[in-house]
Write a protein that holds these residues in place. Structure first.
Motif, PDB file in Angstrom:
ATOM      1  N   VAL A  33       0.846  -1.196   0.000  1.00  0.00           N
ATOM      2  CA  VAL A  33       0.000   0.000   0.000  1.00  0.00           C
ATOM      3  C   VAL A  33       0.883   1.249   0.000  1.00  0.00           C
ATOM      4  N   THR A  34       1.903   1.255   0.842  1.00  0.00           N
ATOM      5  CA  THR A  34       2.809   2.404   0.929  1.00  0.00           C
ATOM      6  C   THR A  34       3.494   2.680  -0.403  1.00  0.00           C
ATOM      7  N   SER A  35       3.891   1.605  -1.099  1.00  0.00           N
ATOM      8  CA  SER A  35       4.605   1.785  -2.372  1.00  0.00           C
ATOM      9  C   SER A  35       3.665   2.028  -3.548  1.00  0.00           C
ATOM     10  N   GLY A  36       2.352   1.891  -3.317  1.00  0.00           N
ATOM     11  CA  GLY A  36       1.385   2.130  -4.380  1.00  0.00           C
ATOM     12  C   GLY A  36       1.031   0.898  -5.209  1.00  0.00           C
ATOM     13  N   ARG A  37       1.606  -0.252  -4.868  1.00  0.00           N
ATOM     14  CA  ARG A  37       1.267  -1.474  -5.612  1.00  0.00           C
ATOM     15  C   ARG A  37      -0.148  -1.956  -5.295  1.00  0.00           C
ATOM     16  N   LEU A  38      -0.652  -1.583  -4.120  1.00  0.00           N
ATOM     17  CA  LEU A  38      -2.034  -1.877  -3.731  1.00  0.00           C
ATOM     18  C   LEU A  38      -2.691  -0.585  -3.251  1.00  0.00           C
ATOM     19  N   LYS A  39      -4.001  -0.537  -3.401  1.00  0.00           N
ATOM     20  CA  LYS A  39      -4.735   0.625  -2.910  1.00  0.00           C
ATOM     21  C   LYS A  39      -5.215   0.401  -1.479  1.00  0.00           C
ATOM     22  N   GLY A  40      -5.346  -0.860  -1.060  1.00  0.00           N
ATOM     23  CA  GLY A  40      -5.747  -1.157   0.310  1.00  0.00           C
ATOM     24  C   GLY A  40      -7.118  -1.763   0.445  1.00  0.00           C
ATOM     25  N   HIS A  41      -7.847  -1.882  -0.651  1.00  0.00           N
ATOM     26  CA  HIS A  41      -9.189  -2.463  -0.570  1.00  0.00           C
ATOM     27  C   HIS A  41      -9.317  -3.740  -1.408  1.00  0.00           C
ATOM     28  N   GLU A  42      -8.217  -4.169  -2.011  1.00  0.00           N
ATOM     29  CA  GLU A  42      -8.254  -5.361  -2.869  1.00  0.00           C
ATOM     30  C   GLU A  42      -8.448  -6.631  -2.032  1.00  0.00           C
ATOM     31  N   LYS A  43      -9.014  -7.630  -2.657  1.00  0.00           N
ATOM     32  CA  LYS A  43      -9.073  -8.972  -2.078  1.00  0.00           C
ATOM     33  C   LYS A  43      -7.907  -9.753  -2.665  1.00  0.00           C
ATOM     34  N   LEU A  44      -7.074 -10.293  -1.797  1.00  0.00           N
ATOM     35  CA  LEU A  44      -5.861 -10.956  -2.244  1.00  0.00           C
ATOM     36  C   LEU A  44      -5.941 -12.462  -2.003  1.00  0.00           C
TER      37      LEU A  44
END
Length: 65
Positions: A33-44
């Motif tokens: 999330v910090t690096s921008g690879r995820l937005k924080g709401h994705e299901k992984l």
């Protein structure tokens, strides 16, 4: 083999694995999330495989939601 000692040792191991796994997953998601690879709401998707003595997997766990 003393079943009580074995069970206590196994529970201790599984607790350590569970806590360590949770911390590592949380850290990986925070870093992404910090690096921008995820937005924080994705299901992984997540996958876990447990083996003993390098043998065949005893337990497999997949989480896709």
């Amino acid at each position: 083999m003393n079943e009580d000692v074995f069970n206590a040792s196994l529970r201790k191991f599984l607790k350590k694995v569970g806590i360590t796994s949770q911390r590592e997953i949380e850290k990986a998601v925070r870093d992404a999330v910090t690096s921008g690879r995820l937005k924080g709401h994705e299901k992984l998707p997540a996958k876990m495989v447990l083996t003993v003595g390098g043998g065949q997997p005893l337990v497999r766990g997949d989480r896709r939601d």
